[in-house]
Design a protein around this motif. Structure first.
Motif, mmCIF file in Angstrom:
data_model
loop_
_atom_site.group_PDB
_atom_site.id
_atom_site.type_symbol
_atom_site.label_atom_id
_atom_site.label_comp_id
_atom_site.label_asym_id
_atom_site.label_seq_id
_atom_site.Cartn_x
_atom_site.Cartn_y
_atom_site.Cartn_z
ATOM 1 N N LEU A 162 0.810 -1.219 0.000
ATOM 2 C CA LEU A 162 0.000 0.000 0.000
ATOM 3 C C LEU A 162 0.845 1.271 0.000
ATOM 4 N N SER A 163 2.112 1.163 0.403
ATOM 5 C CA SER A 163 2.981 2.341 0.385
ATOM 6 C C SER A 163 3.266 2.804 -1.046
ATOM 7 N N TYR A 164 3.032 1.916 -2.023
ATOM 8 C CA TYR A 164 3.226 2.286 -3.427
ATOM 9 C C TYR A 164 2.016 3.032 -4.008
ATOM 10 N N VAL A 165 0.916 3.058 -3.270
ATOM 11 C CA VAL A 165 -0.292 3.726 -3.759
ATOM 12 C C VAL A 165 -0.185 5.224 -3.497
ATOM 13 N N ARG A 166 -0.186 6.015 -4.569
ATOM 14 C CA ARG A 166 -0.143 7.469 -4.433
ATOM 15 C C ARG A 166 -1.485 7.997 -3.935
ATOM 16 N N SER A 167 -1.504 9.267 -3.556
ATOM 17 C CA SER A 167 -2.743 9.891 -3.089
ATOM 18 C C SER A 167 -3.799 9.900 -4.190
ATOM 19 N N THR A 168 -3.363 9.887 -5.445
ATOM 20 C CA THR A 168 -4.300 9.866 -6.576
ATOM 21 C C THR A 168 -4.901 8.477 -6.789
ATOM 22 N N GLY A 169 -4.245 7.451 -6.237
ATOM 23 C CA GLY A 169 -4.684 6.075 -6.432
ATOM 24 C C GLY A 169 -3.837 5.310 -7.420
ATOM 25 N N SER A 170 -2.971 6.000 -8.162
ATOM 26 C CA SER A 170 -2.083 5.310 -9.096
ATOM 27 C C SER A 170 -0.954 4.641 -8.324
ATOM 28 N N ILE A 171 -0.217 3.760 -9.001
ATOM 29 C CA ILE A 171 0.818 2.958 -8.336
ATOM 30 C C ILE A 171 2.209 3.403 -8.777
ATOM 31 N N LYS A 172 3.049 3.701 -7.815
ATOM 32 C CA LYS A 172 4.423 4.117 -8.105
ATOM 33 C C LYS A 172 5.182 2.990 -8.807
ATOM 34 N N GLY A 173 5.882 3.340 -9.871
ATOM 35 C CA GLY A 173 6.759 2.388 -10.545
ATOM 36 C C GLY A 173 6.081 1.362 -11.422
ATOM 37 N N ALA A 174 4.764 1.435 -11.585
ATOM 38 C CA ALA A 174 4.052 0.450 -12.402
ATOM 39 C C ALA A 174 4.322 0.682 -13.885
ATOM 40 N N ALA A 175 4.523 -0.402 -14.638
ATOM 41 C CA ALA A 175 4.725 -0.289 -16.082
ATOM 42 C C ALA A 175 3.496 0.320 -16.731
ATOM 43 N N THR A 176 2.334 -0.151 -16.352
ATOM 44 C CA THR A 176 1.063 0.471 -16.721
ATOM 45 C C THR A 176 0.164 0.419 -15.485
ATOM 46 N N GLN A 177 -0.727 1.375 -15.374
ATOM 47 C CA GLN A 177 -1.626 1.378 -14.233
ATOM 48 C C GLN A 177 -2.662 0.262 -14.328
ATOM 49 N N THR A 178 -2.893 -0.255 -15.541
ATOM 50 C CA THR A 178 -3.808 -1.389 -15.672
ATOM 51 C C THR A 178 -3.302 -2.556 -14.840
ATOM 52 N N LEU A 179 -2.020 -2.837 -14.968
ATOM 53 C CA LEU A 179 -1.426 -3.934 -14.206
ATOM 54 C C LEU A 179 -1.167 -3.524 -12.764
ATOM 55 N N GLY A 180 -0.670 -2.309 -12.563
ATOM 56 C CA GLY A 180 -0.347 -1.858 -11.220
ATOM 57 C C GLY A 180 -1.561 -1.751 -10.325
ATOM 58 N N VAL A 181 -2.512 -0.922 -10.717
ATOM 59 C CA VAL A 181 -3.740 -0.745 -9.939
ATOM 60 C C VAL A 181 -4.527 -2.052 -9.894
ATOM 61 N N GLY A 182 -4.547 -2.766 -11.031
ATOM 62 C CA GLY A 182 -5.306 -4.012 -11.103
ATOM 63 C C GLY A 182 -4.848 -5.039 -10.092
ATOM 64 N N GLN A 183 -3.537 -5.259 -9.992
ATOM 65 C CA GLN A 183 -3.038 -6.282 -9.080
ATOM 66 C C GLN A 183 -3.094 -5.842 -7.620
ATOM 67 N N VAL A 184 -2.928 -4.551 -7.365
ATOM 68 C CA VAL A 184 -3.069 -4.065 -5.991
ATOM 69 C C VAL A 184 -4.510 -4.249 -5.525
ATOM 70 N N ASN A 185 -5.470 -3.894 -6.374
ATOM 71 C CA ASN A 185 -6.878 -4.098 -6.022
ATOM 72 C C ASN A 185 -7.197 -5.587 -5.842
ATOM 73 N N LEU A 186 -6.629 -6.411 -6.704
ATOM 74 C CA LEU A 186 -6.875 -7.849 -6.620
ATOM 75 C C LEU A 186 -6.307 -8.418 -5.322
ATOM 76 N N ALA A 187 -5.133 -7.950 -4.928
ATOM 77 C CA ALA A 187 -4.531 -8.406 -3.676
ATOM 78 C C ALA A 187 -5.369 -7.952 -2.478
ATOM 79 N N ASN A 188 -5.837 -6.703 -2.516
ATOM 80 C CA ASN A 188 -6.714 -6.216 -1.440
ATOM 81 C C ASN A 188 -7.965 -7.083 -1.335
ATOM 82 N N ALA A 189 -8.563 -7.391 -2.475
ATOM 83 C CA ALA A 189 -9.785 -8.202 -2.500
ATOM 84 C C ALA A 189 -9.503 -9.628 -2.034
#
Length: 348
Positions: free
Chosen positions: A306-333
């Protein structure tokens, strides 16, 4: 929309369950950093909201180089950017309700034919199932017949596929009660055995089956797939235990997971998310998600991710936010549903 309120409620309920069912297993309790309920809720809300905007605008992100998530022109072999299945399942797992228009758009955007690979078919099965479509009777606008993605996958040979593809296929086939065709080239049991046979001497898995290349991402996928196989085989259950032991040892001091290259380590949100999903497959290991369990470790994997999640909700260092945000949300779920004794991959 009610989704944000539902997300926060789900987060808080899951966290209360976590406190009751999975007490912290601290190695250095005094200095351990874990993700508090408020921290989890805040970060989850941010990444979930960002993903909803991405889907509404059909964009892989809102800064830097972005493209469409779904586009036959941009992705002529799949019709969708890499990581879209995790992106859609992550939304589903956190309570998102897909509209009929969105379902139709997703189905019509996908490129599926006789040339589709096992990896593409597995990804499409997970994605279409996540949004509420039937991958055994997938209808695309204007088509004369429906597509049976499950049957098509069963008719692909798995003998020479990588562990990643084998794992993705096994996970895909676990998302529903699918009928296996009589002339299928493999079964879930044979696929599980193939993954087990590729486990390395260090208890991990590698994309190229070489011990020196073993990594957290491939190992986490293999563990998740074997757990989803529901096999009671001693070989499978042993492989899962060994794989999770590999992951426990692979955690970095800062709680994250990643990969090593030329003597340098690269912890990242996606590798950490994969490990969290793998830990969430078993009640015995879900407690590790927000715990400190290795000597020298100072932060839990959940806090680290979760420390990689910016205040905007995007993911630091992600190649694309589709994969970055997608996998973070999937892990949370995956974590929240595991606390309620469910799996994010048991899609209804």
């Amino acid at each position: 929309m009610k989704s944000i309120k539902k997300l926060i409620t789900l987060s808080m309920t899951g966290l209360l369950l976590a406190g009751a069912a999975a007490p912290l297993t601290n190695v250095h309790a005094a200095g351990a950093k874990t993700a508090s309920s408020s921290y989890q809720a805040s970060k989850a809300k941010a990444s979930y909201s960002y993903a909803k905007k991405m889907l509404a605008k059909n964009r892989t992100g809102f800064s830097g180089k972005t493209s469409y998530i779904f586009s036959k022109k941009a992705y002529p072999t799949t019709g969708a950017v890499y990581g879209y299945s995790d992106f859609l399942l992550g939304l589903k797992g956190l309570g998102y309700k897909f509209t009929n228009a969105q379902r139709t758009k997703i189905a019509d955007s996908l490129v599926l034919n006789r040339k589709s690979t096992a990896a593409d078919l597995a990804t499409a099965i997970i994605a279409t199932r996540a949004v509420g479509l039937n991958p055994q009777k997938l209808h695309q606008t204007g088509a004369k017949t429906n597509l049976n993605l499950v049957s098509a996958l069963y008719h692909r040979s798995m003998a020479k596929q990588t562990v990643n593809v084998q794992s993705q296929a096994l996970i895909a086939l676990s998302t529903g009660s699918y009928q296996r065709p009589s002339n299928a080239k493999f079964s879930k049991a044979s696929l599980s055995n193939a993954i087990v046979k590729n486990q390395l001497s260090n208890n991990g898995w590698a994309y190229n089956n070489q011990t020196a290349s073993a990594d957290s991402d491939t190992t986490a996928m293999a563990v998740t797939a074997l757990a989803r196989s529901k096999s009671t085989s001693s070989a499978v259950t042993s492989a899962i235990t060994k794989g999770q032991s590999y992951l426990k040892d692979a955690v970095y001091p800062n709680g994250a997971f990643g990969y090593a290259y030329k003597g340098k380590t690269f912890p990242n949100a996606n590798s950490t998310a994969e490990a969290i999903i793998a830990f969430s497959t078993k009640q015995k290991t879900v407690k590790l998600v927000n715990s400190v369990f290795k000597s020298g470790q100072t932060t839990s994997p959940m806090r680290a991710m979760l420390s990689y999640v910016r205040s905007t909700g995007s993911i630091k260092g992600a190649a694309t936010q589709t994969l970055g945000v997608g996998q973070v949300n999937l892990a949370n779920a995956a974590y929240r549903q595991a606390l309620a004794h469910r799996s994010v991959y048991s899609i209804k």
